[in-house]
Design a protein around this motif. Structure first.
Motif, mmCIF file in Angstrom:
data_model
loop_
_atom_site.group_PDB
_atom_site.id
_atom_site.type_symbol
_atom_site.label_atom_id
_atom_site.label_comp_id
_atom_site.label_asym_id
_atom_site.label_seq_id
_atom_site.Cartn_x
_atom_site.Cartn_y
_atom_site.Cartn_z
ATOM 1 N N ARG A 123 4.415 13.021 -3.004
ATOM 2 C CA ARG A 123 2.988 13.017 -1.961
ATOM 3 C C ARG A 123 3.736 12.952 -0.527
ATOM 4 N N PRO A 124 3.268 13.423 0.634
ATOM 5 C CA PRO A 124 3.667 13.163 1.820
ATOM 6 C C PRO A 124 3.727 11.565 2.130
ATOM 7 N N PRO A 125 4.732 10.905 2.635
ATOM 8 C CA PRO A 125 5.060 9.536 3.132
ATOM 9 C C PRO A 125 3.814 9.040 3.680
ATOM 10 N N ASN A 126 3.059 9.607 4.609
ATOM 11 C CA ASN A 126 2.119 9.145 5.495
ATOM 12 C C ASN A 126 0.865 8.870 4.214
ATOM 13 N N GLN A 127 0.814 9.471 3.336
ATOM 14 C CA GLN A 127 -0.280 9.282 2.367
ATOM 15 C C GLN A 127 -0.126 8.023 1.518
ATOM 16 N N VAL A 128 1.120 8.019 1.108
ATOM 17 C CA VAL A 128 1.611 6.633 0.296
ATOM 18 C C VAL A 128 1.255 5.478 1.063
ATOM 19 N N MET A 129 1.909 5.661 2.458
ATOM 20 C CA MET A 129 1.794 4.371 3.092
ATOM 21 C C MET A 129 0.450 3.886 3.384
ATOM 22 N N ARG A 130 -0.183 5.028 3.684
ATOM 23 C CA ARG A 130 -1.813 4.602 4.007
ATOM 24 C C ARG A 130 -2.432 3.702 2.502
ATOM 25 N N PHE A 131 -2.065 4.264 1.521
ATOM 26 C CA PHE A 131 -2.546 3.728 0.217
ATOM 27 C C PHE A 131 -2.087 2.363 -0.042
ATOM 28 N N LEU A 132 -0.786 2.038 0.332
ATOM 29 C CA LEU A 132 -0.127 0.825 0.217
ATOM 30 C C LEU A 132 -0.595 -0.237 1.251
ATOM 31 N N ASP A 133 -0.949 0.387 2.574
ATOM 32 C CA ASP A 133 -1.497 -0.576 3.339
ATOM 33 C C ASP A 133 -3.161 -0.970 3.139
ATOM 34 N N GLN A 134 -3.762 0.034 2.466
ATOM 35 C CA GLN A 134 -5.213 -0.291 2.124
ATOM 36 C C GLN A 134 -5.089 -1.370 1.031
ATOM 37 N N HIS A 135 -4.160 -1.357 0.206
ATOM 38 C CA HIS A 135 -4.306 -2.083 -1.140
ATOM 39 C C HIS A 135 -3.442 -3.355 -1.073
ATOM 40 N N ASP A 136 -2.847 -3.486 0.359
ATOM 41 C CA ASP A 136 -1.680 -4.667 0.239
ATOM 42 C C ASP A 136 -0.748 -4.609 -0.561
ATOM 43 N N LEU A 137 0.161 -3.576 -0.613
ATOM 44 C CA LEU A 137 0.970 -3.382 -1.651
ATOM 45 C C LEU A 137 2.350 -3.077 -0.890
ATOM 46 N N GLY A 138 2.254 -3.155 0.395
ATOM 47 C CA GLY A 138 3.650 -2.772 1.115
ATOM 48 C C GLY A 138 4.783 -3.658 0.851
ATOM 49 N N TRP A 139 4.389 -4.885 0.389
ATOM 50 C CA TRP A 139 5.418 -6.031 0.042
ATOM 51 C C TRP A 139 6.268 -5.468 -1.060
ATOM 52 N N ALA A 140 5.828 -4.777 -2.009
ATOM 53 C CA ALA A 140 6.350 -4.457 -3.123
ATOM 54 C C ALA A 140 7.327 -3.214 -3.258
ATOM 55 N N ILE A 141 7.471 -2.607 -2.115
ATOM 56 C CA ILE A 141 8.252 -1.108 -2.094
ATOM 57 C C ILE A 141 9.274 -1.667 -1.085
ATOM 58 N N SER A 142 10.563 -1.147 -1.448
ATOM 59 C CA SER A 142 11.778 -1.173 -0.540
ATOM 60 C C SER A 142 12.166 -0.233 -0.066
ATOM 61 N N ASP A 143 11.789 1.065 -0.497
ATOM 62 C CA ASP A 143 11.948 2.340 -0.062
ATOM 63 C C ASP A 143 11.343 3.545 -0.161
ATOM 64 N N LEU A 144 10.995 4.767 0.558
ATOM 65 C CA LEU A 144 10.143 5.643 -0.082
ATOM 66 C C LEU A 144 10.862 6.997 0.328
ATOM 67 N N TYR A 145 10.711 7.957 -0.553
ATOM 68 C CA TYR A 145 11.234 9.212 -0.491
ATOM 69 C C TYR A 145 10.177 10.366 -0.830
ATOM 70 N N GLY A 146 9.616 10.852 -0.069
ATOM 71 C CA GLY A 146 8.330 11.903 -0.354
ATOM 72 C C GLY A 146 8.402 13.256 0.091
ATOM 73 N N MET A 147 7.353 14.037 0.118
ATOM 74 C CA MET A 147 7.490 15.468 0.171
ATOM 75 C C MET A 147 6.774 16.034 1.717
ATOM 76 N N PRO A 148 7.223 16.674 2.359
ATOM 77 C CA PRO A 148 6.289 16.999 3.469
ATOM 78 C C PRO A 148 4.873 17.805 3.211
ATOM 79 N N GLU A 149 5.272 18.891 2.099
ATOM 80 C CA GLU A 149 4.199 19.717 1.781
ATOM 81 C C GLU A 149 3.168 19.111 1.120
#
Length: 245
Positions: A123-149
C-alpha cells in the motif's frame, strides 16, 4: 539494540479489506451493467454473496472466473476488471476497511512486551497512515515501508514484497536493531515467500485474503488464525526466554 523487531504486512493481519473488495466487486458489476444497458446490450449480472466472493478470493480463484460466474462474458469481463483496478483504492472505498478482529489487542500485547512492529506493505504509505490515524493505532507501529504505486496492493506481487522487505531489513540493521529473532507476519504467499527468501521465520495468518488450505502449500513456519494469536505466541516466547536468563 536488543528490542525484538517484527515485520508485518498491513492488509490482512491488521486491516480487514474484505468489505472494500466486495464493495468494489459490486460497484464494478453495476458499472458494467449500466454501460451495457446504455449500449443496448442485454446483460444480466448475478451478484455473488460476500461469503461466496470472499471464499473464492481466499482460494485464489482468478478475478476473470469470478466475473464469469457473475454473468459476464468477453469484453464485459475486460471492462469489469479494468474498472475494479481503477476504483479499488479510491478514498470512498478505502473507508470500508476495518481493523481486523482482535488486531488491536494483539498489537497492545507487543507494545507491552517492547516488541517493535515494522509494517511492510504494498500500500502507499499515506493510505496506511490515514488508516492508523483514523483508528488510533499509530502508537503500535515503529516504522513503515510501502509502495508508491496505488494499484500495487491489489496485484500483490511477490517480487515487490521481497524488495520492500529487503529494504526494511537493511534499514533496520543500519539503525542497529538486532533482527536475529525477527518474524515476517502476513496473509499471502507473497509475505511467506518474502520472509523465506530473506531468512526470516514466517507466520501466515488465515484471517485475510488467503485460506488455510492455500497457505499450507507455501510451508510457513507457523500457520495461525490471526495477529492476536501470533502476538500471544510471541509473548509466551518472550516470557520463556526471560525465565531462562
Amino acid at each position: 539494540m536488543s528490542a525484538t523487531t517484527i515485520f508485518c504486512d498491513f492488509d490482512g493481519p491488521i486491516a480487514d479489506v474484505s468489505e472494500r473488495y466486495y464493495a468494489t466487486y459490486r460497484q464494478g458489476l453495476a458499472w458494467v451493467q449500466a454501460l451495457a444497458t446504455a449500449q443496448g446490450d442485454n446483460l444480466t449480472v448475478r451478484y455473488l454473496s460476500k461469503s461466496q466472493f470472499w471464499t473464492f478470493k481466499q482460494n485464489r480463484v482468478p478475478d476473470r472466473q469470478i466475473a464469469h460466474w457473475s454473468g459476464l462474458e468477453g469484453h464485459h469481463i475486460d471492462s469489469f476488471l479494468s474498472q475494479v483496478s481503477r476504483i479499488v483504492n479510491h478514498a470512498t472505498l478505502l473507508d470500508h476497511d476495518q481493523v481486523q478482529v482482535q488486531a488491536r489487542e494483539g498489537l497492545d500485547i507487543l507494545h507491552q512486551c517492547g516488541v517493535r512492529v515494522v509494517l511492510v506493505t504494498l500500500r502507499p504509505p499515506n493510505q496506511v497512515m490515514r488508516f492508523l490515524d483514523q483508528h488510533d493505532l499509530g502508537w503500535a507501529i515503529s516504522d513503515l515501508y510501502g509502495m508508491p504505486e496505488v494499484e500495487a496492493a491489489y496485484q500483490n506481487q511477490a517480487s515487490h514484497k521481497i524488495e520492500r522487505l529487503q529494504a526494511a531489513i537493511a534499514t533496520q540493521q543500519r539503525q542497529g536493531y538486532d533482527l536475529s529473532q525477527s518474524w515476517m507476519i502476513g496473509d499471502t504467499e507473497a509475505d511467506i515467500m518474502a520472509g523465506q527468501t530473506l531468512g526470516l521465520d514466517t507466520v501466515a495468518v488465515t484471517c485475510g485474503i488467503r485460506s488455510n488450505t492455500y497457505l499450507q502449500g507455501f510451508r510457513p513456519t507457523h500457520l495461525i488464525p490471526n495477529l492476536w494469536t501470533a502476538c500471544q505466541m510471541l509473548q509466551r516466547r518472550s516470557t520463556l526466554n526471560r525465565h531462562r536468563l
